[in-house]
Design an enzyme around this catalytic site. Structure first.
Site, PDB file in Angstrom:
ATOM      1  CG  ASP A 141      -1.807  -1.191   1.332  1.00 61.16           C
ATOM      2  OD1 ASP A 141      -2.022  -1.846   0.299  1.00 61.16           O
ATOM      3  OD2 ASP A 141      -2.276  -1.500   2.440  1.00 61.16           O
ATOM      4  N   GLY A 184      -4.772  -1.184  -1.889  1.00 62.55           N
ATOM      5  CA  GLY A 184      -4.137   0.038  -1.379  1.00 62.55           C
ATOM      6  C   GLY A 184      -4.752   0.564  -0.100  1.00 62.55           C
ATOM      7  NE  ARG A 185      -5.416  -2.424   5.092  1.00 66.83           N
ATOM      8  CZ  ARG A 185      -6.307  -3.327   5.472  1.00 66.83           C
ATOM      9  NH1 ARG A 185      -7.511  -2.962   5.822  1.00 66.83           N
ATOM     10  NH2 ARG A 185      -5.995  -4.605   5.507  1.00 66.83           N
ATOM     11  CD  GLN A 285      -3.462  -5.073  -6.744  1.00 67.25           C
ATOM     12  OE1 GLN A 285      -3.397  -3.864  -6.767  1.00 67.25           O
ATOM     13  NE2 GLN A 285      -4.532  -5.710  -6.293  1.00 67.25           N
TER      14      GLN A 285
HETATM   15  O1  F6P Z   1      -2.365  -4.020   3.299  1.00 67.76           O
HETATM   16  C1  F6P Z   1      -2.145  -4.835   2.189  1.00 67.76           C
HETATM   17  C2  F6P Z   1      -3.447  -5.309   1.610  1.00 67.76           C
HETATM   18  O2  F6P Z   1      -3.173  -6.108   0.485  1.00 67.76           O
HETATM   19  C3  F6P Z   1      -4.431  -4.187   1.260  1.00 67.76           C
HETATM   20  O3  F6P Z   1      -4.113  -3.525   0.077  1.00 67.76           O
HETATM   21  C4  F6P Z   1      -5.724  -4.953   1.229  1.00 67.76           C
HETATM   22  O4  F6P Z   1      -6.830  -4.113   1.514  1.00 67.76           O
HETATM   23  C5  F6P Z   1      -5.537  -5.962   2.324  1.00 67.76           C
HETATM   24  O5  F6P Z   1      -4.144  -6.095   2.543  1.00 67.76           O
HETATM   25  C6  F6P Z   1      -6.113  -7.315   2.033  1.00 67.76           C
HETATM   26  O6  F6P Z   1      -5.971  -8.075   3.183  1.00 67.76           O
HETATM   27  P1  F6P Z   1      -6.254  -9.650   3.236  1.00 67.76           P
HETATM   28  O7  F6P Z   1      -5.072 -10.344   2.610  1.00 67.76           O
HETATM   29  O8  F6P Z   1      -6.378  -9.932   4.674  1.00 67.76           O
HETATM   30  O9  F6P Z   1      -7.506  -9.900   2.449  1.00 67.76           O
END
Ligand code: F6P
Length: 402
Positions: A141, A184-185, A285
Site C-alpha cells: 500500500d 491500497g486500503r 498484487q
Molecule cells: O495491506 C495490504 C493489503 O493487500 C491491502 O491492500 C488490502 O486491503 C488488504 O491487505 C487485504 O488483506 P487480506 O489479505 O487480509 O484480504
C-alpha cells in the site's frame, strides 16, 4: 562462548520482497559474526509454542527472487495491537512476558520485525516493554509515513500496470469501458502510479472526491475525440460519491475493502449504456517475484536493520529517504497514514496529460482540482470515516448489485 544472535520474523499480509529482507539480514549478520534465527508464522512463533529455524546463507540461497516468505506470517492472531488503522489495543502482558523470556533464553540481541502498520504497532509495544526490536516497513500500500517507499509497492504497481496494458488492447478491440480495481486500503498510491504507468484515463483514489457525472463526462469527452474505449482505475478504498466505502465489515477488526470496481462499472453502464467490464486484481498484487527496485530496497532494509541491532538502536525502523537508507523511531511510522498529496507532482502530471480524477475542471481550477482530504489525515481520521460509512456502503453495494 556461543555466537551472538539476531532474530527475525515476518508479520501481517505478505508482499514481494520479504525473502530478500530475510536473506539480506542473514548475510549481513553472518559478516558481523552473528547467528540468525527466523521465528515462524510472525509473532506467533515467539511464544507458546516457540517455533523457529536457524537461518544461514546456505538455506536462504536462491530466495532473493521468491515471492511470499519462507518464515510464514500471521495477520493479527494473538498479537494484534490495533483494531482499526491506529486504534491501540494493549497486548496481553502475559504474552509480552513470554516473548521477553524467549528472547532472553535464546540469547537474542535484537529482533527484526518486518511488517506493515499493524505489525509495527506490535513492535512498538514490544519496545515499550523492553524487548529489543527494530522495524522494517513492508506493504504494497506504500502508506507508512516516515519512509518514501515500502518494499512490495513497486512489485504491486508492476502487476497492476501489466494488467492495464492487457486491458488496454481488449478494451480497444471491443470499444468497451474497462474498470480495474486495485488494492491500497485508504491510500491511492497503487491506483495513481499504476494508472499513470498503464495509461489509465480515469483514476479514482481515496484522497480526491469524485462524481459519476465527471467520470461519465470524461468517457464522453474521449468519445468526442474518437476514442471509443476508456480505462478506469479505481482504488479499493476510494469513497463513493454518495459517501461510504465498499467492503465487508468485520466485527471489531479492520473492514475488508473490495467491490467498488463493480459498483462503478454498473453505474457507468446504467448512465451511458456502454458495455463496461470490471477486473479485480486482488491478491495477484501481493504474489510473485519482487521487482528489481524491491529487491534492492528490501536487501538494503535487511542489511540496515542488522546494523541498527548491532548499534543498539532499538525501537527504530529502517526507512528510505532517497537516496539514503536511514532510520526513525517506530512510533513515527505507525501514528500517521501517508496518503497521496492531491497537489503533488504525480497527480499534477497526470492531470496535465488529461487524466481525470473524477472531478471536473472548472475555470478557477483548469486541471479539475476539488480537494476535500489531505495527505496529513491521521490514521484515526480515516478509520473513523470508514466505521461511520460502512453501513452506507453495504446499502450502496446492495442497491447497485440488485
Ligand atoms: O495491506 C495490504 C493489503 O493487500 C491491502 O491492500 C488490502 O486491503 C488488504 O491487505 C487485504 O488483506 P487480506 O489479505 O487480509 O484480504
Amino acid at each position: 562462548m556461543s555466537k551472538k544472535r539476531i532474530g527475525i520474523l515476518t508479520s501481517g499480509g505478505d508482499c514481494p520482497g520479504l525473502n530478500a529482507v530475510i536473506r539480506g539480514a542473514v548475510k549481513a549478520s553472518g559478516q558481523l559474526g552473528y547467528e540468525c534465527i527466523g521465528f515462524l508464522k510472525g509473532y506467533e512463533g515467539l511464544y507458546d509454542p516457540v517455533r523457529y529455524i536457524n537461518l544461514t546463507p546456505k538455506n536462504t540461497t536462491g530466495t532473493l527472487n521468491q515471492g511470499g516468505t519462507i518464515l510464514g506470517s500471521t495477520n493479527k492472531g494473538r498479537f494484534a495491537a490495533t483494531v482499526g488503522v491506529a486504534d491501540r489495543v494493549e497486548i496481553d502482558p502475559e504474552l509480552l512476558a513470554g516473548v521477553k523470556t524467549t528472547i532472553d533464553q535464546l540469547g537474542i540481541e535484537g529482533l527484526i520485525c518486518v511488517g506493515g502498520d499493524g505489525s509495527l504497532a506490535v513492535a512498538q509495544q514490544f519496545h515499550e516493554y523492553g524487548i529489543p526490536v527494530v522495524g522494517v516497513p513492508k506493504t504494497i500500500d506504500n502508506d507508512l509515513s516516515a519512509t518514501a517507499f515500502t518494499f512490495g509497492f513497486d512489485s504491486a504497481i508492476d502487476c497492476a500496470t501489466n494488467a492495464l496494458d492487457r486491458l488496454h488492447t481488449t478494451a480497444a478491440s471491443h470499444e468497451r469501458i474497462m474498470v480495474l480495481e486495485v488494492m491500497g486500503r485508504h491510500a491511492g498510491w497503487i491506483a495513481l502510479h499504476a494508472g499513470i504507468a498503464g495509461g489509465g484515463d480515469v483514476i479514482l483514489i481515496p484522497e480526491i472526491s469524485w462524481t459519476y457525472e465527471d467520470v461519465c463526462h470524461k468517457i464522453l469527452d474521449r468519445e468526442s475525440n474518437g476514442k471509443r474505449f476508456t480505462l478506469v482505475v479505481v482504488a479499493e478504498g476510494a469513497e463513493l460519491p454518495e459517501g461510504g466505502l465498499v467492503g465487508k465489515d468485520q466485527q471489531g477488526a479492520q473492514a475488508r475493502l473490495g467491490g467498488i470496481g463493480q459498483v462503478v462499472a454498473m453505474e457507468i453502464e446504467q448512465r451511458l449504456h456502454r458495455e463496461t467490464r470490471t477486473s479485480v486484481l486482488g491478491h495477484l498484487q501481493r504474489g510473485g517475484a519482487p521487482t528489481t527496485f524491491d529487491r534492492v530496497l528490501a536487501t538494503q532494509y535487511g542489511a540496515h536493520a542488522v546494523r541498527l541491532v548491532t548499534e543498539g538502536r532499538f525501537g527504530e525502523m529502517v526507512c528510505y529517504h532517497p537516496p539514503e537508507i536511514e532510520s526513525v523511531p517506530i512510533i513515527e511510522a505507525v501514528n500517521q497514514l501517508r496518503q497521496v498529496d492531491p497537489q503533488g507532482s504525480a497527480v499534477q502530471a497526470a492531470r496535465a496529460l488529461g487524466v481525470s480524477f473524477g472531478d471536473r475542471p472548472t475555470e478557477d481550477s483548469p486541471f479539475g482540482i476539488r480537494i476535500e482530504t489531505s495527505n496529513t489525515a491521521t490514521a484515526d481520521d480515516v478509520e473513523l470515516d470508514a466505521e461511520f460509512t460502512l453501513d452506507l456502503v453495504e446499502a450502496a453495494t446492495e442497491e447497485a448489485l440488485s
